[in-house]
Design a protein around this motif. Structure first.
Motif, PDB file in Angstrom:
ATOM      1  N   LEU A 190      35.643  43.283  44.250  1.00  0.00           N
ATOM      2  CA  LEU A 190      37.032  42.878  44.015  1.00  0.00           C
ATOM      3  C   LEU A 190      37.390  41.681  44.893  1.00  0.00           C
ATOM      4  O   LEU A 190      37.999  40.714  44.423  1.00  0.00           O
ATOM      5  CB  LEU A 190      37.981  44.053  44.305  1.00  0.00           C
ATOM      6  CG  LEU A 190      39.457  43.765  44.036  1.00  0.00           C
ATOM      7  CD1 LEU A 190      39.737  43.761  42.532  1.00  0.00           C
ATOM      8  CD2 LEU A 190      40.351  44.808  44.711  1.00  0.00           C
ATOM      9  N   VAL A 191      36.992  41.728  46.159  1.00  0.00           N
ATOM     10  CA  VAL A 191      37.344  40.629  47.067  1.00  0.00           C
ATOM     11  C   VAL A 191      36.561  39.356  46.736  1.00  0.00           C
ATOM     12  O   VAL A 191      36.927  38.268  47.170  1.00  0.00           O
ATOM     13  CB  VAL A 191      37.132  41.009  48.555  1.00  0.00           C
ATOM     14  CG1 VAL A 191      37.894  42.273  48.912  1.00  0.00           C
ATOM     15  CG2 VAL A 191      35.661  41.147  48.897  1.00  0.00           C
ATOM     16  N   GLU A 197      43.082  36.213  43.572  1.00  0.00           N
ATOM     17  CA  GLU A 197      44.297  36.593  44.288  1.00  0.00           C
ATOM     18  C   GLU A 197      43.956  37.496  45.489  1.00  0.00           C
ATOM     19  O   GLU A 197      44.440  37.283  46.605  1.00  0.00           O
ATOM     20  CB  GLU A 197      45.207  37.359  43.322  1.00  0.00           C
ATOM     21  CG  GLU A 197      46.658  37.406  43.737  1.00  0.00           C
ATOM     22  CD  GLU A 197      47.471  38.175  42.698  1.00  0.00           C
ATOM     23  OE1 GLU A 197      48.193  39.074  43.107  1.00  0.00           O
ATOM     24  OE2 GLU A 197      47.349  37.874  41.494  1.00  0.00           O
ATOM     25  N   ILE A 198      43.090  38.445  45.235  1.00  0.00           N
ATOM     26  CA  ILE A 198      42.685  39.366  46.311  1.00  0.00           C
ATOM     27  C   ILE A 198      41.826  38.639  47.341  1.00  0.00           C
ATOM     28  O   ILE A 198      41.961  38.857  48.557  1.00  0.00           O
ATOM     29  CB  ILE A 198      41.925  40.574  45.713  1.00  0.00           C
ATOM     30  CG1 ILE A 198      42.867  41.408  44.828  1.00  0.00           C
ATOM     31  CG2 ILE A 198      41.318  41.450  46.807  1.00  0.00           C
ATOM     32  CD1 ILE A 198      44.050  42.048  45.539  1.00  0.00           C
ATOM     33  N   THR A 239      43.854  48.431  46.570  1.00  0.00           N
ATOM     34  CA  THR A 239      43.604  49.643  45.777  1.00  0.00           C
ATOM     35  C   THR A 239      44.394  49.604  44.463  1.00  0.00           C
ATOM     36  O   THR A 239      43.903  50.053  43.430  1.00  0.00           O
ATOM     37  CB  THR A 239      43.959  50.907  46.581  1.00  0.00           C
ATOM     38  OG1 THR A 239      45.286  50.779  47.073  1.00  0.00           O
ATOM     39  CG2 THR A 239      43.014  51.089  47.756  1.00  0.00           C
ATOM     40  N   LYS A 240      45.583  49.051  44.529  1.00  0.00           N
ATOM     41  CA  LYS A 240      46.376  48.947  43.282  1.00  0.00           C
ATOM     42  C   LYS A 240      45.713  47.993  42.297  1.00  0.00           C
ATOM     43  O   LYS A 240      45.707  48.232  41.089  1.00  0.00           O
ATOM     44  CB  LYS A 240      47.793  48.476  43.616  1.00  0.00           C
ATOM     45  CG  LYS A 240      48.685  49.581  44.138  1.00  0.00           C
ATOM     46  CD  LYS A 240      50.163  49.240  43.927  1.00  0.00           C
ATOM     47  CE  LYS A 240      51.057  50.429  44.184  1.00  0.00           C
ATOM     48  NZ  LYS A 240      51.080  50.856  45.588  1.00  0.00           N
ATOM     49  N   ARG A 241      45.155  46.906  42.842  1.00  0.00           N
ATOM     50  CA  ARG A 241      44.486  45.932  41.983  1.00  0.00           C
ATOM     51  C   ARG A 241      43.226  46.552  41.351  1.00  0.00           C
ATOM     52  O   ARG A 241      42.926  46.321  40.187  1.00  0.00           O
ATOM     53  CB  ARG A 241      44.111  44.705  42.825  1.00  0.00           C
ATOM     54  CG  ARG A 241      43.672  43.508  42.005  1.00  0.00           C
ATOM     55  CD  ARG A 241      44.820  42.904  41.240  1.00  0.00           C
ATOM     56  NE  ARG A 241      44.454  41.631  40.627  1.00  0.00           N
ATOM     57  CZ  ARG A 241      45.151  41.050  39.682  1.00  0.00           C
ATOM     58  NH1 ARG A 241      46.262  41.599  39.232  1.00  0.00           N
ATOM     59  NH2 ARG A 241      44.764  39.901  39.178  1.00  0.00           N
ATOM     60  N   LEU A 242      42.546  47.326  42.153  1.00  0.00           N
ATOM     61  CA  LEU A 242      41.350  47.995  41.644  1.00  0.00           C
ATOM     62  C   LEU A 242      41.729  48.989  40.538  1.00  0.00           C
ATOM     63  O   LEU A 242      41.075  49.060  39.487  1.00  0.00           O
ATOM     64  CB  LEU A 242      40.626  48.726  42.783  1.00  0.00           C
ATOM     65  CG  LEU A 242      39.280  49.360  42.433  1.00  0.00           C
ATOM     66  CD1 LEU A 242      38.303  48.325  41.882  1.00  0.00           C
ATOM     67  CD2 LEU A 242      38.680  50.043  43.657  1.00  0.00           C
ATOM     68  N   GLU A 243      42.803  49.701  40.771  1.00  0.00           N
ATOM     69  CA  GLU A 243      43.297  50.650  39.769  1.00  0.00           C
ATOM     70  C   GLU A 243      43.664  49.924  38.474  1.00  0.00           C
ATOM     71  O   GLU A 243      43.371  50.397  37.371  1.00  0.00           O
ATOM     72  CB  GLU A 243      44.510  51.387  40.329  1.00  0.00           C
ATOM     73  CG  GLU A 243      44.946  52.552  39.468  1.00  0.00           C
ATOM     74  CD  GLU A 243      46.162  53.255  40.043  1.00  0.00           C
ATOM     75  OE1 GLU A 243      46.716  52.782  41.052  1.00  0.00           O
ATOM     76  OE2 GLU A 243      46.570  54.259  39.460  1.00  0.00           O
ATOM     77  N   LEU A 257      35.947  41.696  34.392  1.00  0.00           N
ATOM     78  CA  LEU A 257      36.034  42.461  35.644  1.00  0.00           C
ATOM     79  C   LEU A 257      36.132  43.961  35.384  1.00  0.00           C
ATOM     80  O   LEU A 257      35.551  44.765  36.115  1.00  0.00           O
ATOM     81  CB  LEU A 257      37.218  41.978  36.483  1.00  0.00           C
ATOM     82  CG  LEU A 257      36.945  40.675  37.245  1.00  0.00           C
ATOM     83  CD1 LEU A 257      38.108  40.326  38.164  1.00  0.00           C
ATOM     84  CD2 LEU A 257      35.664  40.756  38.067  1.00  0.00           C
ATOM     85  N   ASN A 258      36.853  44.328  34.345  1.00  0.00           N
ATOM     86  CA  ASN A 258      36.907  45.750  33.987  1.00  0.00           C
ATOM     87  C   ASN A 258      35.491  46.281  33.738  1.00  0.00           C
ATOM     88  O   ASN A 258      35.116  47.356  34.201  1.00  0.00           O
ATOM     89  CB  ASN A 258      37.777  45.954  32.745  1.00  0.00           C
ATOM     90  CG  ASN A 258      37.537  47.314  32.109  1.00  0.00           C
ATOM     91  OD1 ASN A 258      36.778  47.446  31.147  1.00  0.00           O
ATOM     92  ND2 ASN A 258      38.156  48.352  32.662  1.00  0.00           N
TER      93      ASN A 258
END
Lengths: 413, 253
Positions: B22-23, B28-29, B111-115, B133-134
């Motif tokens: 994710l990073v 954005e992250i 965590t919200k972005r990952l969700e 990404l999904n």
């Protein structure tokens, strides 16, 4: 050599996928065909040892409908017997006399048989066999060999598969093939609780080499079962009548209490049978097990004709001779291309694999290349040889195999 | 084994592992964590331990102890941890009170972005960047979940204990993402990335196919026969993995 295309097969599969779960389900699912695009999915017609797909491509068939075809597709003698019975009666309010004739024939034919019971599929009679074992012993547990196949009833499927729950295996105990100690351990850990031990005459798992019983294996299993009051059940569904007409147990020198038959019994007509010893007849009578079509007379007439013909021509010996000829040739051809083709199991139902690539990708490509040249080979399952495979078929198969090896050699170097 | 216990392992080791990518892949992250220098230790009583360390824009998620973490989060039970993942509980902070703002405000952005990526909607999946990404995260979650189930779920443990040694690869063609499972002597380890000589492989024709399979919109049997999914190599391994994959929703569904 010309390679096949499967335009109509693909189109039909697309239609099927709309209205049938996964298009083609079960053991005929194309999913183990690797690469799937090298295989046809639908047959249009069949004769002798060959079938033709919906695109008109011709195959020498080494899967034989996964075993039922044993005398050749559309065998005139078997089909005539079935047709004759069909004209008299088939699925009626009461069974036809042919049921008694067939039972008598099986009792005479199979060494351990004192009675016979009929159903439709192998799984019907493996399930019935464990019910009879439980009824006879008053015990719950059944010992199976890990990797063995006994149908698709929840108890027979591997734990964890969709639709199978833990409780389905609550009374199943697994042991390893050819491992007497693991059976002894199972007995000691479940003393007085084991109703039956079920296994195939020799181990023929999918995706792996077949393995014959070690010297004295079956005799030791039989002795342990006798000592502990465990019903010994042989699942002869796949091997039956391809090893010995009197039952595969006779070939391997032991006497089970129950034996399950299907596949080769009726050359493609739907029928299976459980045969057993006199000692279990009363218990077999007490177990209620039936189905709407289990008394249909047409498959019984076909079975009778098939078994008589198989016996007349000594089919197991013939199939093993043809199989050996085919396999010896294939092994030699592989060697000329620098590959080692390992054959295991009986020549009448051999499992093959090219050992030069442990992942089997090379072997899968070779089987796929052979199939799209006209010899239907699978890489995941044992093949089947029938009495209908001719010398000309075998020679043609060798040519196809040779060309398929050339194709994979180009790919793998 | 207890369902909550297994689910806790999946949450920490199969879901959180996606923070590593994710990073890297979400701009954005990536911008948010660029200057972070933080390590979080998760301790679950009668359950797993794991850590998340983020330094200089890179994230590492691992099992066990992290040496001298900046934050230690304690959970009374696996169920307590799982409730946190469902947004219904908070951890006990054992160390890192000065990082309270980070814990309440900053870390939840990840965590919200990952969700967001792991809970797709049909609308979101129409966006190719989201789809990519999904698929990456779902593939990683699936493979790492199998790695955990192979250790703790009875049916999967049984399958793993009899699995042939070697690598089972799952890869989206042509160029990834990919993840693989390494089976050895009845044990299994999940890893991200390609594998050179797998014993078995499942190739997805493209991102869309992988997404449909992993999000349970296309059954694998139909996919194989249609040429959209290409299994290769030891099919017995693939069959067992398929069975294990089917068990993931029982914990993370």
């Amino acid at each position: 050599m010309k390679t096949y295309t499967y335009k109509k097969s693909s189109a039909l599969f697309k239609r099927a996928a709309q209205v049938i779960p996964c298009g083609i389900y079960g053991h005929m699912s194309p999913s183990p065909y690797v690469p799937a695009m090298n295989y046809p999915f639908y047959a249009a017609r069949a004769k002798g040892a060959k079938f033709w797909d919906v695109d008109g491509n011709e195959y020498i068939d080494y899967m034989c409908a996964y075993g039922p075809m044993v005398l050749g597709y559309n065998h005139p003698g078997v089909d005539a017997a079935a047709q004759k019975q069909l004209k008299s009666c088939n699925c009626v309010t009461e069974p036809a006399p042919v049921m008694v004739e067939l039972a008598e024939y099986l009792v005479d034919l199979i060494e351990i048989a004192d009675w016979a019971f009929f159903a439709k599929n192998g799984g019907d009679v493996t399930s019935y066999a464990i019910m009879v074992a439980r009824a006879a012993t008053g015990r719950k547990k059944i010992v199976l060999v890990r990797g063995g196949y006994h149908g698709v009833a929840p108890w027979a499927q591997a734990p964890g598969h969709p639709g199978v729950i833990e409780e389905d295996h609550a009374n199943i105990v697994y042991v390893d093939w050819n491992d007497i100690e693991s059976f002894e351990r199972a007995i000691s850990e479940n003393r007085g609780q084991i109703a039956g031990f079920m296994a195939t005459p020799y181990h023929h798992p999918t995706f792996d080499d077949s393995a014959f019983p070690a010297e004295g294996y079956w005799q030791k299993i039989e002795a342990l079962c006798n000592k502990e009051g465990i019903v010994l059940i042989i699942d002869d569904v796949r091997c039956g009548f391809r090893i010995d007409m009197a039952g595969s147990a006779k070939y391997f020198g032991f006497k089970p209490d129950l034996a399950c038959y299907c596949k080769a019994i009726a050359n493609g007509y739907p029928i299976s049978a459980l045969v057993g010893t006199e000692a279990l007849k009363t218990y077999a009578a007490k177990v209620f097990h039936t189905g709407s079509y289990w008394f249909s007379a047409e498959p019984m007439a076909a079975a009778l004709a098939t078994l008589k013909e198989l016996k007349r021509i000594n089919a197991p010996a013939l199939m093993n001779k043809k199989g050996k000829k085919l396999l010896d040739g294939l092994v030699d051809i592989a060697r000329t291309h620098g590959y080692t083709l390992k054959v295991s199991g009986m020549p009448s139902m051999p499992y093959l694999r090219i050992t030069d690539d442990e992942s089997l990708m090379l072997h899968q490509d070779w089987c796929g290349e052979a199939t799209r040249r006209g010899a239907f080979f699978t890489s995941h399952h044992n093949w089947f040889v029938s009495t209908a495979h001719t010398d000309a078929d075998i020679k043609k198969t060798w040519n196809i195999a040779d060309d398929a090896f050339k194709a994979v050699k180009k790919q793998y170097g | 084994m207890d369902r909550e216990y297994i689910k806790a392992h999946l949450n920490l080791h199969a879901v959180f592992v996606n923070l590593e990518d994710l990073v890297l892949y979400d701009e954005e992250i990536a911008a948010i964590v660029k200057n972070w220098n933080v390590s979080l230790q998760f301790i679950v009583r009668n359950g797993p331990r794991a850590y998340v360390a983020i330094h200089d824009g890179r994230c590492t998620v691992g099992r066990g102890r992290y040496k001298n973490p900046s934050v230690v989060l304690y959970f009374f039970s696996p169920a307590h941890l799982n409730k946190m993942f469902d947004g219904k509980a908070n951890p006990v902070i054992l160390k890192g009170f000065t990082r309270l703002g980070f814990l309440l405000k900053d870390f939840p952005k990840l965590t919200k972005r990952l969700e967001y990526y792991l809970k797709p909607t049909p609308e979101l999946l129409k966006n190719s960047a989201y789809l990519a990404l999904n698929t990456r995260f779902t593939l990683t979650t699936a493979v790492f979940a199998i790695g955990e189930l192979g250790k703790y779920d009875d049916a999967c443990k049984n399958a793993t204990s009899h699995m042939r040694d070697g690598v089972a690869l799952m890869k989206v063609l042509p160029g990834g993402p990919a993840a693989h499972l390494e089976f050895s002597h009845g044990a299994v380890v999940a890893r991200k990335g390609d594998a050179e000589k797998p014993m078995s492989a499942i190739f997805f024709k493209n991102i869309k196919v992988a997404s449909e399979v992993l999000n349970q919109k296309l059954d694998s049997f139909t996919g194989v026969a249609s040429g959209l999914i290409m299994p290769r190599g030891q099919i017995g391994m693939i069959e067992s993995i398929d069975m294990m994959l089917d068990r993931v929703p029982a914990y993370l569904g």
